[in-house]
Design a protein around this motif. Structure first.
Motif, PDB file in Angstrom:
ATOM      1  N   THR A  17       0.860  -1.257  -0.087  1.00 10.77           N
ATOM      2  CA  THR A  17       0.062  -0.049   0.048  1.00 10.77           C
ATOM      3  C   THR A  17       0.900   1.149   0.024  1.00 10.77           C
ATOM      4  OG1 THR A  17      -1.835  -1.070   1.194  1.00 10.77           O
ATOM      5  CG2 THR A  17      -1.791   1.459   1.291  1.00 10.77           C
ATOM      6  N   ASP A  28       0.770   5.313   0.043  1.00  6.57           N
ATOM      7  CA  ASP A  28       0.006   6.602   0.263  1.00  6.57           C
ATOM      8  C   ASP A  28      -1.301   6.230   0.173  1.00  6.57           C
ATOM      9  OD1 ASP A  28       2.258   8.170   0.433  1.00  6.57           O
ATOM     10  OD2 ASP A  28       2.353   8.498  -1.651  1.00  6.57           O
ATOM     11  N   ASP A  29      -1.952   5.183   0.810  1.00  6.49           N
ATOM     12  CA  ASP A  29      -3.117   4.821   1.040  1.00  6.49           C
ATOM     13  C   ASP A  29      -3.906   4.027  -0.189  1.00  6.49           C
ATOM     14  OD1 ASP A  29      -3.178   5.396   3.750  1.00  6.49           O
ATOM     15  OD2 ASP A  29      -4.071   7.490   3.157  1.00  6.49           O
ATOM     16  N   ARG A  30      -3.153   3.883  -1.156  1.00  6.85           N
ATOM     17  CA  ARG A  30      -3.569   3.238  -2.355  1.00  6.85           C
ATOM     18  C   ARG A  30      -3.112   1.725  -2.425  1.00  6.85           C
ATOM     19  NH1 ARG A  30      -2.703   6.543  -7.508  1.00  6.85           N
ATOM     20  NH2 ARG A  30      -4.169   5.231  -8.280  1.00  6.85           N
ATOM     21  N   ARG A  31      -3.918   0.714  -2.105  1.00 13.43           N
ATOM     22  CA  ARG A  31      -3.772  -0.600  -2.119  1.00 13.43           C
ATOM     23  C   ARG A  31      -3.199  -1.071  -3.424  1.00 13.43           C
ATOM     24  NH1 ARG A  31      -7.894  -3.901  -0.859  1.00 13.43           N
ATOM     25  NH2 ARG A  31      -6.321  -5.474  -0.250  1.00 13.43           N
ATOM     26  N   GLU A  47       2.918   0.721   3.171  1.00 14.52           N
ATOM     27  CA  GLU A  47       2.570  -0.050   4.136  1.00 14.52           C
ATOM     28  C   GLU A  47       2.558  -1.505   3.787  1.00 14.52           C
ATOM     29  OE1 GLU A  47      -1.145   0.885   5.871  1.00 14.52           O
ATOM     30  OE2 GLU A  47      -0.715   2.887   5.015  1.00 14.52           O
TER      31      GLU A  47
END
Ligand code: FES
Length: 94
Positions: A68, A70-73, A89
């Protein structure tokens, strides 16, 4: 976390990214996969059987390196260049 496990070009500019809430130093031009592996991170996500997955092809076709960003999976780390302040992440910190 180690600064880096490789030899960078003497004129390479350092780039700070955040991986699982920990700062990691990469170099301009690195892919996210390179930065993570150089930082000692080998488990990028968990497979459906919950085994840790790590980059395999390193050219964007196998999707074993998804993280992930910048919050894009489901971003492929092996074909995504680092940017200053990027947040990655792996799913290993949860
Ligand atoms: S390592 Fe295969 S898509 Fe990234």
């Amino acid at each position: 976390m180690p600064d880096s496990r490789r030899i960078a070009s003497p004129d390479a500019r350092r780039v700070q990214i955040v991986v699982d809430d920990v700062e990691v130093t990469a170099f301009e031009g690195d892919t996210v996969a390179t930065a993570l592996l150089a930082g000692g991170i080998t488990a990028f996500h968990r497979g459906v059987d919950l085994t840790p997955r790590t980059p395999f092809c390193n050219m964007g076709t196998c999707f074993e390196c998804t993280v992930t960003i910048d919050d894009r999976r489901l971003r492929r780390a092996c074909v995504t260049p680092v940017r200053p302040g990027m947040r990655v992440e792996t799913g290993e910190s949860r």
